[in-house]
Design an enzyme around this catalytic site. Structure first.
Site, short mmCIF file in Angstrom:
data_model
loop_
_atom_site.label_atom_id
_atom_site.label_comp_id
_atom_site.label_asym_id
_atom_site.label_seq_id
_atom_site.Cartn_x
_atom_site.Cartn_y
_atom_site.Cartn_z
N LYS A 13 -24.47 22.47 -1.01
CA LYS A 13 -25.61 23.40 -0.98
C LYS A 13 -25.69 24.25 -2.25
CE LYS A 13 -24.43 25.58 2.79
NZ LYS A 13 -23.14 24.89 3.01
N ARG A 88 -26.81 31.40 9.41
CA ARG A 88 -25.75 30.51 9.88
C ARG A 88 -25.74 30.37 11.40
NH1 ARG A 88 -20.30 30.67 6.23
NH2 ARG A 88 -21.29 30.78 4.18
N ARG A 123 -12.97 21.44 -5.12
CA ARG A 123 -13.97 22.43 -5.55
C ARG A 123 -13.33 23.58 -6.32
NH1 ARG A 123 -18.49 24.45 -1.43
NH2 ARG A 123 -16.82 25.58 -0.37
N ARG A 156 -10.85 28.71 -4.30
CA ARG A 156 -10.89 29.89 -3.44
C ARG A 156 -9.96 29.73 -2.25
NH1 ARG A 156 -17.17 29.61 -2.81
NH2 ARG A 156 -16.44 28.92 -0.78
N ARG A 167 -13.41 26.16 9.29
CA ARG A 167 -14.80 26.37 8.88
C ARG A 167 -15.71 25.27 9.44
NH1 ARG A 167 -14.79 26.92 2.58
NH2 ARG A 167 -16.98 27.51 2.85
#
Length: 210
Positions: A13, A88, A123, A156, A167
């Protein structure tokens, strides 16, 4: 054009929002980046949000909506915006409607969970400007250094494998119902996420311009 991007964590996204932002000259509003900035600065909102974010849970609606109201009111949103990471939950989507915010299209980027887990481990995100990279699909020109601002591109805490599992569980339970919510309103457009950023971008542009 007021857009919402949907998709599981790691679906791409953020990267696609950057592409859309450049193409249509509208700002990308990432609630994740805004929240992380608040945590880093130790603001009242940041302190509230920190414990939720580190455990992989969703930050309470009232905290997120308060931040978003302020952001949408800024001048650069007059010509449209891209919401990345909000709403969300269905209650958040209803709150967005209650704020009088008109959404033109909702783009859902669909990627399988197994691919998501492999993707997120690679990532990297810039600590300074929030730009998103991937060590395989979208690497920085210099390892660990952001192409845009020269900040450190790091993994992160909420991209750690054990947090990713939580998640994804949270996404399927609370965020996936938004697909039906917006489909019923005739605003949903679905794109199958590809391995390569450029391939996904091509499908995204075709969907938005259709």
């Amino acid at each position: 054009m007021n857009l919402i991007l949907l998709g599981a964590p790691g679906a791409g996204k953020g990267t696609q929002a950057e592409v859309i932002s450049a193409k249509f000259n509208i700002p990308q509003i990432s609630t994740g980046n805004i929240l992380r900035e608040a945590v880093k600065n130790g603001t009242e909102c940041g302190i509230k949000a920190k414990s939720y974010m580190e455990s992989g849970a969703l930050v309470p609606d009232e905290v997120v909506i308060g931040i978003l109201k302020d952001r949408i009111a800024e001048d650069d949103c007059n010509g449209g915006f891209i919401l990345d990471g909000f709403p969300r939950t269905v209650p958040q989507a209803e709150a967005l409607e209650a704020m009088g915010v008109n959404i033109d299209k909702v783009l859902s980027i669909d990627v399988e969970d197994a691919a998501i887990q492999a993707r997120i481990s690679g990532r990297r995100v810039c600590e300074k400007c929030g730009a998103s990279y991937h060590i395989e699909y979208n690497p920085t020109k210099v390892e660990g250094i952001c192409d845009k601002c020269g900040g450190n591109a790091v993994q992160r805490k909420d991209d750690a494998p054990e947090t990713v599992v939580e998640r994804l569980k949270t996404y399927h339970a609370q965020t996936a119902p938004l697909i039906d919510f917006y489909a019923e309103k005739g605003k949903l457009v679905r794109v199958k996420g590809q391995d390569g950023v450029a391939e996904t971008s091509k499908l995204v542009m075709e969907a938005l311009e259709a």
